[in-house]
Design a protein around this motif. Structure first.
Motif, PDB file in Angstrom:
ATOM      1  N   ILE A   1      -2.874   4.786  -3.282  1.00  6.94           N
ATOM      2  CA  ILE A   1      -3.872   5.803  -2.943  1.00  6.94           C
ATOM      3  C   ILE A   1      -3.223   7.163  -3.124  1.00  6.94           C
ATOM      4  CG2 ILE A   1      -5.338   6.792  -1.146  1.00  6.94           C
ATOM      5  CD1 ILE A   1      -5.556   4.028   0.100  1.00  6.94           C
ATOM      6  N   VAL A   2      -3.817   7.990  -3.987  1.00  6.00           N
ATOM      7  CA  VAL A   2      -3.292   9.322  -4.257  1.00  6.00           C
ATOM      8  C   VAL A   2      -4.323  10.359  -3.825  1.00  6.00           C
ATOM      9  CG1 VAL A   2      -2.382  10.900  -6.001  1.00  6.00           C
ATOM     10  CG2 VAL A   2      -1.973   8.446  -6.234  1.00  6.00           C
ATOM     11  N   ILE A   3      -3.880  11.310  -3.029  1.00  5.58           N
ATOM     12  CA  ILE A   3      -4.712  12.457  -2.671  1.00  5.58           C
ATOM     13  C   ILE A   3      -4.426  13.547  -3.703  1.00  5.58           C
ATOM     14  CG2 ILE A   3      -5.337  14.101  -0.864  1.00  5.58           C
ATOM     15  CD1 ILE A   3      -5.646  11.121  -0.060  1.00  5.58           C
ATOM     16  N   SER A   4      -5.434  13.958  -4.456  1.00  8.84           N
ATOM     17  CA  SER A   4      -5.143  14.907  -5.534  1.00  8.84           C
ATOM     18  C   SER A   4      -6.385  15.664  -5.983  1.00  8.84           C
ATOM     19  CB  SER A   4      -4.545  14.166  -6.735  1.00  8.84           C
ATOM     20  OG  SER A   4      -4.233  15.082  -7.777  1.00  8.84           O
ATOM     21  N   HIS A   5      -6.129  16.891  -6.472  1.00 11.09           N
ATOM     22  CA  HIS A   5      -7.148  17.710  -7.130  1.00 11.09           C
ATOM     23  C   HIS A   5      -7.089  17.548  -8.652  1.00 11.09           C
ATOM     24  CE1 HIS A   5      -7.726  20.270  -3.521  1.00 11.09           C
ATOM     25  NE2 HIS A   5      -6.421  20.247  -3.382  1.00 11.09           N
TER      26      HIS A   5
ATOM     27  N   LEU B   1       0.851  -1.188   0.000  1.00 16.79           N
ATOM     28  CA  LEU B   1       0.000   0.000   0.000  1.00 16.79           C
ATOM     29  C   LEU B   1       0.886   1.237   0.000  1.00 16.79           C
ATOM     30  CD1 LEU B   1      -2.717   1.472   0.237  1.00 16.79           C
ATOM     31  CD2 LEU B   1      -2.616   1.127   2.715  1.00 16.79           C
ATOM     32  N   SER B   2       0.762   2.055  -1.049  1.00 20.29           N
ATOM     33  CA  SER B   2       1.539   3.292  -1.165  1.00 20.29           C
ATOM     34  C   SER B   2       0.580   4.474  -1.196  1.00 20.29           C
ATOM     35  CB  SER B   2       2.393   3.283  -2.443  1.00 20.29           C
ATOM     36  OG  SER B   2       3.286   2.192  -2.448  1.00 20.29           O
ATOM     37  N   ILE B   3       0.836   5.473  -0.341  1.00 23.71           N
ATOM     38  CA  ILE B   3      -0.031   6.638  -0.227  1.00 23.71           C
ATOM     39  C   ILE B   3       0.755   7.881  -0.626  1.00 23.71           C
ATOM     40  CG2 ILE B   3      -1.513   7.995   1.310  1.00 23.71           C
ATOM     41  CD1 ILE B   3      -1.528   5.460   3.156  1.00 23.71           C
ATOM     42  N   PHE B   4       0.175   8.673  -1.523  1.00 22.80           N
ATOM     43  CA  PHE B   4       0.806   9.908  -1.971  1.00 22.80           C
ATOM     44  C   PHE B   4      -0.130  11.069  -1.645  1.00 22.80           C
ATOM     45  CE2 PHE B   4       2.470   6.520  -4.601  1.00 22.80           C
ATOM     46  CZ  PHE B   4       3.811   6.829  -4.765  1.00 22.80           C
TER      47      PHE B   4
END
Length: 244
Positions: A192-196, A158-161
């Motif tokens: 999982i990427v947090i992004s606009h 699991l990789s979170i950015f």
């Protein structure tokens, strides 16, 4: 599989009162998926990422990884169980060079050639960076790409950015998209990427939209993206501002 069960988080204001950031979030994330979490500024996207990594603890609820309750585990223990995290503003390490940092991240004695492969994949000329100190001499774009290279070197389940596009120039952003496209096509774990950003949303397997302290929508790119880009909220989301 990652499971969040009835997760809530409240933060303390300067006046001593508390503010609810997330309320009763329940979510299951399957293996080998590329997930993008988006939403208006202040919707709790970065908070959600930090809760999964263990940087902060939920006010209530449980977090499970492959059936194990990891709610009370700290960052180190979660990292040992296969979670990686790339910060919105990467940490700098005075006295540590790039090769040493990548070896620490990978948990093994990477060769210089191996490290150069990861650096090259994020658009850095390895011979110019392999012995550079991870300090303030590096620009925001450089340190961000080096951090992404360390996540690639770890190769975790699991990789979170957290907003990986923050603080990087246009060329670096184009290269970042190529890195994520490559990761998506050869995925060996969940991302999982947090992004606009629309270009990152456009390569997602699933999009999770946060709003009003909870999950407003969750579905495939084809289900979520057309509606998302057609709303006024989409304009706000693409400002690039940070949130909790």
């Amino acid at each position: 599989m990652l499971e969040l069960k009835n997760i809530s988080f409240s933060a303390e204001n300067e006046d001593g009162t508390t503010k609810a950031i997330l309320k009763d979030i329940s979510l299951s994330v399957d293996e080998n998926r590329f997930i993008v979490v988006t939403g208006p500024n202040g919707s709790g996207k970065s908070t959600l990422a930090k809760l999964i990594m263990g940087i902060i603890k939920p006010t209530s609820g449980r977090i499970l990884l492959d059936g194990e309750d990891i709610t009370e585990l700290d960052v180190t223990e979660r990292a040992r169980r296969g979670i990686s995290f790339a910060f919105q503003q990467p940490v700098r390490f005075k006295g540590v060079d790039v090769l040493d940092l990548m070896r620490m991240a990978a948990g093994q004695q990477l060769t210089a050639a191996d490290a150069c492969k990861y650096l090259s994949s994020v658009g850095l000329c390895a011979k110019d960076y392999i012995k550079r100190e991870v300090n303030t001499s590096l620009s925001g774009g450089e340190i961000k790409r080096i951090e992404i290279a360390t996540v690639l070197a770890r190769g975790t389940k699991l990789s979170i950015f957290d907003e990986p596009e923050a603080g990087i120039d246009l060329w670096s952003f184009k290269n970042l998209i190529e890195v994520f496209e490559s990761m998506r096509s050869s995925i060996h774990g969940t991302i999982i990427v947090i992004s606009h950003q629309e270009r990152i949303l456009d390569i997602a397997d699933e999009i999770i939209l946060l709003s009003n302290q909870g999950i407003a929508k969750k579905g495939t790119k084809d289900e979520i993206l057309p509606e998302l880009l057609g709303t006024s909220a989409a304009v706000n989301m693409c400002t690039g501002n940070t949130d909790r």
